[in-house]
Write a protein that holds these residues in place. Structure first.
Motif: not given
Length: 345
Positions: A2-17
């Protein structure tokens, strides 16, 4: 994880957006789409249509585009190719003859609904008298034609695009992350052999997808009827595979993780599928959105596949699409080459 996911800005952006982007997309796509708009070819004079005037005519023009065509043979050919949704001409005893294409049942139903409404309105004006006009509708193709004629090319295009983009993108990211690219670079193997192998495998998979789609769709359960030049879909799919692989090479060069690559690919593939007519026609969408759909390579694959598979199209119908797909592949491959990295920085 989960921490790795939060640190991956690209994955975080596309997943939430992504959900928000689709909300905006469909909000614009169906804005004002309250009634079907159909295109018909009128041969000669049709009394029930020619008699509509004033405000009623303005309302009719909002849902029906009428184009005069000089002869029936030309109009029928254009309906079969999908240039028009139906042919309309005057029949005997006030009969309105409608010939539509069954390749798209949604448009065929829209044509009949609009014309039936016009006929009912004209008949109501003659209160107390027998109906002045009647509707006689039939399809231009053989009666065995089914909606699968429209669905197969669109879903095939979507499957080819998805497979090619994901295979190129995720392979590149995975190989770089596992340092396999570094090993291949040091090994006595040319870059051309590596790229050629990946392209060959993806093309074989795309042809397998095509074969499976056609085999299933032509079974008696679905009843797909292929036209004489259906084999032209093979070079068309190969050209499209190269175009979609080039998209995957660009996203694979940008993304640093498989999660990020997956998010970027999804945000490209899903809107492209909906805006290219792979799932449903865009005739009811705003005009600017229809024009915007011309930038997607999937649109040209779907239209050309519909032409050669189900509408009797030939080489001249798919040759421009193949040329455009190859040109698209060349441009994006050059971009991917500039962005390519053997190892993560």
């Amino acid at each position: 994880m989960f921490v790795a996911f939060l640190r991956d800005r690209a994955a975080l952006f596309f997943t939430l957006a992504l959900p928000l982007m689709f909300l905006v997309l469909f909000g614009f796509l169906f804005k004002g789409a309250t009634s079907p708009h159909v295109k018909v070819a009128q041969v000669g004079q049709v009394a029930v249509l020619d008699s509509v005037r004033g405000d009623e005519r303005a309302g009719l023009d909002q849902v029906l585009t009428i184009t005069q065509v000089p002869d029936e043979a030309t109009a029928l050919q254009k309906v079969r190719k999908g240039d028009f949704d139906a042919l309309v001409e005057q029949g005997p005893n006030g009969q309105v003859v409608v010939r539509y294409s069954a390749a798209d049942q949604v448009r065929a139903g829209g044509v009949q609904a609009v014309l039936q409404s016009v006929i009912q309105s004209a008949n109501q004006q003659a209160t107390g008298q027998p109906p002045k006009y009647t509707l006689a509708a039939s399809q231009v193709e053989d009666q065995s034609l089914k909606p699968i004629q429209y669905l197969t090319p669109g879903l095939l295009g979507w499957a080819v695009a998805t497979g090619a983009i994901f295979s190129a993108s995720l392979s590149l990211v995975s190989w770089r992350k596992k340092r396999l690219l570094r090993r291949l670079r040091l090994a006595p193997v040319s870059v051309g052999s590596i790229v050629g192998s990946r392209v060959l495998v993806t093309c074989v998979v795309a042809l397998m997808q095509t074969a499976i789609f056609l085999l299933v769709a032509t079974t008696p359960v679905f009843g797909l009827k292929l036209t004489g030049n259906w084999w032209l879909v093979v070079p068309l799919v190969l050209c499209a595979t190269l175009a979609f692989m080039s998209i995957g090479l660009v996203t694979g060069a940008i993304a640093k993780t498989e999660e990020a690559a997956n998010g970027i690919n999804q945000v490209i593939i899903l809107p492209m599928s909906f805006l290219s007519g792979a799932f449903f026609p865009l005739d009811n969408s705003p005009q600017w959105l229809q024009q915007f759909s011309h930038v997607f390579p999937l649109r040209y694959l779907v239209l050309a596949a519909q032409s050669v598979l189900t509408r009797g199209g030939g080489l001249l119908d798919c040759l421009p699409a193949m040329g455009g797909l190859l040109a698209f592949a060349a441009v994006l491959t050059a971009l991917a080459w500039r962005l390519f990295r053997w190892e993560d920085a």
